[in-house]
Scaffold this active site. Structure first.
Site, PDB file in Angstrom:
ATOM      1  N   ASP A 165      21.120  29.682  56.108  1.00 47.78           N
ATOM      2  CA  ASP A 165      21.789  30.566  57.073  1.00 47.78           C
ATOM      3  C   ASP A 165      21.387  32.004  56.781  1.00 47.78           C
ATOM      4  O   ASP A 165      22.113  32.741  56.114  1.00 47.78           O
ATOM      5  CB  ASP A 165      23.304  30.384  56.954  1.00 47.78           C
ATOM      6  CG  ASP A 165      24.071  31.222  57.974  1.00 47.78           C
ATOM      7  OD1 ASP A 165      23.421  31.944  58.754  1.00 47.78           O
ATOM      8  OD2 ASP A 165      25.310  31.140  57.984  1.00 47.78           O
ATOM      9  N   LYS A 223      20.407  33.933  59.429  1.00 47.54           N
ATOM     10  CA  LYS A 223      20.586  34.623  60.729  1.00 47.54           C
ATOM     11  C   LYS A 223      19.415  35.557  61.013  1.00 47.54           C
ATOM     12  O   LYS A 223      19.569  36.760  61.235  1.00 47.54           O
ATOM     13  CB  LYS A 223      21.910  35.374  60.762  1.00 47.54           C
ATOM     14  CG  LYS A 223      23.106  34.440  60.646  1.00 47.54           C
ATOM     15  CD  LYS A 223      24.416  35.131  60.884  1.00 47.54           C
ATOM     16  CE  LYS A 223      25.584  34.175  60.730  1.00 47.54           C
ATOM     17  NZ  LYS A 223      25.808  33.723  59.342  1.00 47.54           N
ATOM     18  N   ASP A 233      14.549  39.453  63.558  1.00 50.88           N
ATOM     19  CA  ASP A 233      13.536  40.506  63.448  1.00 50.88           C
ATOM     20  C   ASP A 233      12.466  40.319  64.523  1.00 50.88           C
ATOM     21  O   ASP A 233      12.594  39.469  65.408  1.00 50.88           O
ATOM     22  CB  ASP A 233      12.938  40.474  62.025  1.00 50.88           C
ATOM     23  CG  ASP A 233      12.656  41.869  61.502  1.00 50.88           C
ATOM     24  OD1 ASP A 233      11.987  42.644  62.218  1.00 50.88           O
ATOM     25  OD2 ASP A 233      13.095  42.194  60.384  1.00 50.88           O
TER      26      ASP A 233
HETATM   27  P1  XMP Z   1      34.308  29.768  55.992  1.00 54.56           P
HETATM   28  O1  XMP Z   1      34.582  30.116  54.570  1.00 54.56           O
HETATM   29  O2  XMP Z   1      34.889  30.749  56.953  1.00 54.56           O
HETATM   30  O3  XMP Z   1      32.718  29.885  56.103  1.00 54.56           O
HETATM   31  O4  XMP Z   1      34.654  28.356  56.343  1.00 54.56           O
HETATM   32  C1  XMP Z   1      32.025  29.871  57.313  1.00 54.56           C
HETATM   33  C2  XMP Z   1      30.554  29.939  57.036  1.00 54.56           C
HETATM   34  O5  XMP Z   1      29.842  29.985  58.240  1.00 54.56           O
HETATM   35  C3  XMP Z   1      29.190  31.247  58.392  1.00 54.56           C
HETATM   36  N1  XMP Z   1      29.521  31.678  59.725  1.00 54.56           N
HETATM   37  C4  XMP Z   1      28.668  31.738  60.736  1.00 54.56           C
HETATM   38  N2  XMP Z   1      27.361  31.462  60.803  1.00 54.56           N
HETATM   39  N3  XMP Z   1      27.404  31.952  63.098  1.00 54.56           N
HETATM   40  C5  XMP Z   1      26.741  31.596  61.984  1.00 54.56           C
HETATM   41  O6  XMP Z   1      25.526  31.392  62.066  1.00 54.56           O
HETATM   42  C6  XMP Z   1      28.711  32.229  63.097  1.00 54.56           C
HETATM   43  O7  XMP Z   1      29.315  32.520  64.103  1.00 54.56           O
HETATM   44  C7  XMP Z   1      29.362  32.124  61.847  1.00 54.56           C
HETATM   45  N4  XMP Z   1      30.637  32.287  61.507  1.00 54.56           N
HETATM   46  C8  XMP Z   1      30.708  31.998  60.190  1.00 54.56           C
HETATM   47  C9  XMP Z   1      29.746  32.157  57.348  1.00 54.56           C
HETATM   48  O8  XMP Z   1      28.773  33.087  56.905  1.00 54.56           O
HETATM   49  C10 XMP Z   1      30.120  31.183  56.267  1.00 54.56           C
HETATM   50  O9  XMP Z   1      28.990  30.823  55.519  1.00 54.56           O
END
Ligand code: XMP
Length: 220
Positions: free
Chosen positions: A60, A62, A65
């Site tokens: 992940d 994201k 660029d």
């Molecule tokens: P938690 O601790 O909140 O962790 O259960 C959530 C995980 O997911 C990632 N995260 C996202 N990744 N789009 C993403 O690509 C999103 O909307 C998003 N929201 C949360 C966050 O960084 C963590 O690893």
């Protein structure tokens, strides 16, 4: 990525031993492990290969660029042993194409963020989410990231993409989303971080959520 438990562990700890211990404890309840900046910056990229012993790895980062830089980033991530990468879609079709081109060379998968799960995700990204979902579909991504905190949005995105793309959905537990609601709304996998890795027993916590998902899928 095989769909069995329909759950992905977000392993955002920053200690190598702890990460490996949690992975060893919960691997049977998850279909993949998502690693991101916290763990990789703290321990190095090699952690991907170590964790890949337990489950497929989604990186992940994201990625957001220009096409050339995206290409270089994806190359490093797949070379390190990741099975999939999360990239942003708001950077546009050419940047996304660059990621998908490298992923297909490695026969790996790309997930595109359509809308983020935190409250701020509704500010700028939500209005663009449906257009992002469409370019992800056209570009040949494997899936989208859509918010477990807004199951109605997952439902809407699912309507746009049909069954041509998968949906992975973060925001369960610590951010307020409920696993069974998001699966019912059309997500293929929920992503769970703190509710598992901060639990007194990560194994029990993972088992409980996996059971909730199983019951939803079986209509119990
Ligand atoms: P938690 O601790 O909140 O962790 O259960 C959530 C995980 O997911 C990632 N995260 C996202 N990744 N789009 C993403 O690509 C999103 O909307 C998003 N929201 C949360 C966050 O960084 C963590 O690893």
């Amino acid at each position: 990525m095989e769909r069995n438990t329909c759950m992905i562990l977000a392993l955002d700890v920053t200690d190598r031993e702890e990460a490996l211990k949690i992975a060893e404890d919960v691997w049977e309840f998850v279909d993949a492990i998502k690693v991101g900046y916290p763990l990789v910056l703290a321990t190095g990229l090699d952690i991907i290969r170590e964790l890949a012993e337990f489950a497929p790895i989604i990186a992940d980062f994201k990625v957001a660029d220009i096409p050339n830089t995206n290409r270089l980033i994806c190359d490093q991530v797949f070379e390190a042993g990741a099975d999939a990468i999360i990239v942003q879609g708001f950077t546009g079709r050419d940047s996304l194409d660059a990621c998908i081109e490298i992923a297909s060379e490695y026969r790996k998968d790309v997930f595109v963020v359509s809308e983020m799960s935190h409250p701020g995700g509704a500010e700028f990204l939500q209005p663009a989410a449906e257009a992002i979902a469409k370019i992800a579909l056209e570009a040949g991504a494997f899936g989208l990231v859509a918010p477990a905190t807004r199951p109605e949005r997952v439902k809407k995105i699912r309507k746009i993409i049909g069954d041509k793309l998968t949906i992975i959905s973060p925001g369960v537990g610590a951010q307020g989303g409920k696993a069974s609601d998001v699966i019912a709304a059309g997500a293929d996998w929920v992503i769970v971080g703190r509710s598992i890795y901060k639990a007194e027993s990560p194994k029990e916590a993972a088992c409980e959520i996996a059971e909730e998902i199983r019951a939803e899928l079986c209509g119990e």
